[in-house]
Design an enzyme around this catalytic site. Structure first.
Site, PDB file in Angstrom:
ATOM      1  N   SER A  98      -9.388  -3.228  -3.212  1.00  0.00           N
ATOM      2  CA  SER A  98      -9.309  -1.962  -2.487  1.00  0.00           C
ATOM      3  C   SER A  98     -10.333  -1.895  -1.365  1.00  0.00           C
ATOM      4  O   SER A  98     -11.521  -2.159  -1.569  1.00  0.00           O
ATOM      5  CB  SER A  98      -9.555  -0.783  -3.445  1.00  0.00           C
ATOM      6  OG  SER A  98      -8.554  -0.716  -4.418  1.00  0.00           O
ATOM      7  N   HIS A 136      -3.343  -0.787   0.126  1.00  0.00           N
ATOM      8  CA  HIS A 136      -2.934  -2.161  -0.171  1.00  0.00           C
ATOM      9  C   HIS A 136      -1.704  -2.476   0.676  1.00  0.00           C
ATOM     10  O   HIS A 136      -0.650  -1.867   0.502  1.00  0.00           O
ATOM     11  CB  HIS A 136      -2.617  -2.317  -1.665  1.00  0.00           C
ATOM     12  CG  HIS A 136      -3.826  -2.279  -2.543  1.00  0.00           C
ATOM     13  ND1 HIS A 136      -4.220  -3.356  -3.307  1.00  0.00           N
ATOM     14  CD2 HIS A 136      -4.735  -1.316  -2.763  1.00  0.00           C
ATOM     15  CE1 HIS A 136      -5.326  -3.046  -3.971  1.00  0.00           C
ATOM     16  NE2 HIS A 136      -5.657  -1.808  -3.651  1.00  0.00           N
ATOM     17  N   HIS A 161      -1.087  -3.841  -9.847  1.00  0.00           N
ATOM     18  CA  HIS A 161      -1.905  -3.390 -10.974  1.00  0.00           C
ATOM     19  C   HIS A 161      -1.051  -3.051 -12.188  1.00  0.00           C
ATOM     20  O   HIS A 161       0.087  -2.596 -12.050  1.00  0.00           O
ATOM     21  CB  HIS A 161      -2.712  -2.134 -10.580  1.00  0.00           C
ATOM     22  CG  HIS A 161      -3.650  -2.337  -9.442  1.00  0.00           C
ATOM     23  ND1 HIS A 161      -3.225  -2.327  -8.131  1.00  0.00           N
ATOM     24  CD2 HIS A 161      -4.994  -2.550  -9.408  1.00  0.00           C
ATOM     25  CE1 HIS A 161      -4.273  -2.524  -7.332  1.00  0.00           C
ATOM     26  NE2 HIS A 161      -5.347  -2.660  -8.079  1.00  0.00           N
ATOM     27  N   TYR A 185      -1.479  -0.566 -14.122  1.00  0.00           N
ATOM     28  CA  TYR A 185      -1.237   0.877 -14.216  1.00  0.00           C
ATOM     29  C   TYR A 185      -0.051   1.345 -13.380  1.00  0.00           C
ATOM     30  O   TYR A 185       0.393   2.481 -13.511  1.00  0.00           O
ATOM     31  CB  TYR A 185      -2.494   1.677 -13.851  1.00  0.00           C
ATOM     32  CG  TYR A 185      -3.004   1.489 -12.435  1.00  0.00           C
ATOM     33  CD1 TYR A 185      -2.328   2.011 -11.333  1.00  0.00           C
ATOM     34  CD2 TYR A 185      -4.199   0.821 -12.209  1.00  0.00           C
ATOM     35  CE1 TYR A 185      -2.804   1.847 -10.048  1.00  0.00           C
ATOM     36  CE2 TYR A 185      -4.684   0.653 -10.924  1.00  0.00           C
ATOM     37  CZ  TYR A 185      -3.988   1.169  -9.848  1.00  0.00           C
ATOM     38  OH  TYR A 185      -4.462   1.003  -8.578  1.00  0.00           O
ATOM     39  N   GLU A 186       0.455   0.497 -12.499  1.00  0.00           N
ATOM     40  CA  GLU A 186       1.626   0.875 -11.703  1.00  0.00           C
ATOM     41  C   GLU A 186       2.914   0.840 -12.516  1.00  0.00           C
ATOM     42  O   GLU A 186       3.958   1.266 -12.027  1.00  0.00           O
ATOM     43  CB  GLU A 186       1.733  -0.042 -10.483  1.00  0.00           C
ATOM     44  CG  GLU A 186       0.580   0.125  -9.502  1.00  0.00           C
ATOM     45  CD  GLU A 186       0.640  -0.864  -8.354  1.00  0.00           C
ATOM     46  OE1 GLU A 186       1.462  -0.646  -7.445  1.00  0.00           O
ATOM     47  OE2 GLU A 186      -0.111  -1.849  -8.367  1.00  0.00           O
ATOM     48  N   ALA A 232     -12.922  -3.734  -5.934  1.00  0.00           N
ATOM     49  CA  ALA A 232     -13.828  -2.589  -5.885  1.00  0.00           C
ATOM     50  C   ALA A 232     -14.049  -2.150  -7.321  1.00  0.00           C
ATOM     51  O   ALA A 232     -13.089  -2.002  -8.076  1.00  0.00           O
ATOM     52  CB  ALA A 232     -13.213  -1.463  -5.065  1.00  0.00           C
ATOM     53  N   MET A 236      -9.947  -1.994 -12.722  1.00  0.00           N
ATOM     54  CA  MET A 236      -8.570  -1.928 -13.205  1.00  0.00           C
ATOM     55  C   MET A 236      -7.754  -3.160 -12.807  1.00  0.00           C
ATOM     56  O   MET A 236      -6.531  -3.092 -12.720  1.00  0.00           O
ATOM     57  CB  MET A 236      -7.897  -0.658 -12.669  1.00  0.00           C
ATOM     58  CG  MET A 236      -8.670   0.621 -12.950  1.00  0.00           C
ATOM     59  SD  MET A 236      -7.965   2.048 -12.076  1.00  0.00           S
ATOM     60  CE  MET A 236      -9.244   3.279 -12.358  1.00  0.00           C
ATOM     61  N   SER A 237      -8.440  -4.282 -12.566  1.00  0.00           N
ATOM     62  CA  SER A 237      -7.737  -5.485 -12.109  1.00  0.00           C
ATOM     63  C   SER A 237      -8.575  -6.711 -12.444  1.00  0.00           C
ATOM     64  O   SER A 237      -9.509  -6.651 -13.243  1.00  0.00           O
ATOM     65  CB  SER A 237      -7.513  -5.424 -10.592  1.00  0.00           C
ATOM     66  OG  SER A 237      -8.755  -5.467  -9.900  1.00  0.00           O
ATOM     67  N   ASN A 240     -19.095   2.625  -6.431  1.00  0.00           N
ATOM     68  CA  ASN A 240     -19.578   3.894  -6.997  1.00  0.00           C
ATOM     69  C   ASN A 240     -20.232   3.601  -8.336  1.00  0.00           C
ATOM     70  O   ASN A 240     -19.967   2.564  -8.955  1.00  0.00           O
ATOM     71  CB  ASN A 240     -18.412   4.874  -7.194  1.00  0.00           C
ATOM     72  CG  ASN A 240     -17.302   4.284  -8.062  1.00  0.00           C
ATOM     73  OD1 ASN A 240     -16.428   3.578  -7.558  1.00  0.00           O
ATOM     74  ND2 ASN A 240     -17.344   4.554  -9.362  1.00  0.00           N
ATOM     75  N   HIS A 277     -10.684   7.981  -5.213  1.00  0.00           N
ATOM     76  CA  HIS A 277     -10.340   6.741  -4.520  1.00  0.00           C
ATOM     77  C   HIS A 277     -10.889   6.736  -3.087  1.00  0.00           C
ATOM     78  O   HIS A 277     -11.192   5.678  -2.533  1.00  0.00           O
ATOM     79  CB  HIS A 277      -8.822   6.558  -4.512  1.00  0.00           C
ATOM     80  CG  HIS A 277      -8.385   5.178  -4.108  1.00  0.00           C
ATOM     81  ND1 HIS A 277      -8.761   4.043  -4.806  1.00  0.00           N
ATOM     82  CD2 HIS A 277      -7.617   4.745  -3.071  1.00  0.00           C
ATOM     83  CE1 HIS A 277      -8.229   2.977  -4.230  1.00  0.00           C
ATOM     84  NE2 HIS A 277      -7.544   3.374  -3.170  1.00  0.00           N
TER      85      HIS A 277
END
Length: 270
Positions: free
Chosen positions: A28, A59, A81, A83-84, A111, A209-210, A233, A245
């Protein structure tokens, strides 16, 4: 699944005549790096038969083939991802495809949220190991013997040789490189403070998340792997800031120049 992979491979080879040595996945806010290399060919994910398509804002969703200095690379400009809603086998399909196209080394970027309290937003963390216990393994299901063994060794997912390359390159670029363990959650919700405390207890320094699932799939195939997280963050409970995000993208943009310099140096020394 192997048939699906070979279908994607044939679809790419119909349009692209290029053999990469290094595969690079951009996280990201980091996707613009691909626009600055010597581009030879590109292909949109939507033009590859059976290929999963990223739905995340920021993306771009294409493969870029070209050269970083003299090194032939394939860059995944936007990843897929879990989560998609895709099965994990589809999430790692692009990684496997890049290996089948000829890449022998995989450079992962992302990220991430900092779980280590000594980290700060804008830091880079070299991934020395990961934890995937909270996500499904990409190797579940019938083993694809054409790619690798049923029970692959994961005692050195992130190449010690490439870790030393990253350390040296960061030093040459004047960049302080943090090091640590990356823990992959499923997303898409950011983690709770309790989940971050759990991550810290387990030994996680950064969360996201990846990435880890892609590293597992790559090692199954025998690719040499390295990875860097951009700490965009501090994770939940470690600061008063609410997570969104937009903050991730803003921090990634702020350090983009340093990141691009570092990536170029690493790729040319891999």
């Amino acid at each position: 699944m192997y048939q699906k992979l070979t279908t994607c491979l044939a679809s790419v080879k119909e349009k692209i005549d290029f053999k990469p040595e290094v595969a690079l996945i951009l996280g990201s806010g980091l996707g613009d790096y691909a626009d600055g290399i010597q581009i030879e060919q590109t292909i949109e994910y939507t033009d590859i038969e059976g290929f999963p398509v990223s739905t995340v804002k920021g993306h771009k969703g294409r493969f870029v083939f070209g050269y970083v200095d003299q090194t032939p690379v394939v860059i995944m400009q936007g990843r897929v991802h879990y989560y998609e809603g895709y099965p994990m086998s589809d999430v790692v399909l692009p990684t496997r495809l890049m290996g089948m196209l000829g890449a022998k080394k995989l450079f992962l970027t992302n990220a991430a949220g900092g779980a280590n309290t000594s980290f700060h937003p804008g830091d880079f963390m070299m991934i020395t190991d990961h934890i995937t216990a909270l996500i499904p393994s990409p190797l579940i299901g019938p083993n694809m013997e054409e790619l690798g063994p049923r029970f692959p060794d994961m005692s050195e997912v992130y190449s010690k040789r490439l870790q030393e390359v990253i350390r040296n390159c960061a030093k040459e670029c004047g960049i302080q490189m943090q090091e640590g363990v990356y823990l992959q959650f499923t997303g898409p919700a950011y983690e709770t403070p309790a989940e971050i405390r759990m991550a810290q207890t387990l030994g996680g320094d950064a969360v996201g998340m990846s990435t880890a699932c892609e590293a597992v799939a790559a090692r199954h195939m025998g690719l040499e792997v390295c990875g860097i997280s951009c700490i965009t963050n501090m994770a939940a409970g470690l600061s008063d800031a609410k997570l969104d995000h937009k903050e991730v993208q803003e921090t990634a943009d702020r350090v983009a120049k340093s990141f691009k310099e570092l990536v170029t140096k690493i790729v040319t020394n891999m």
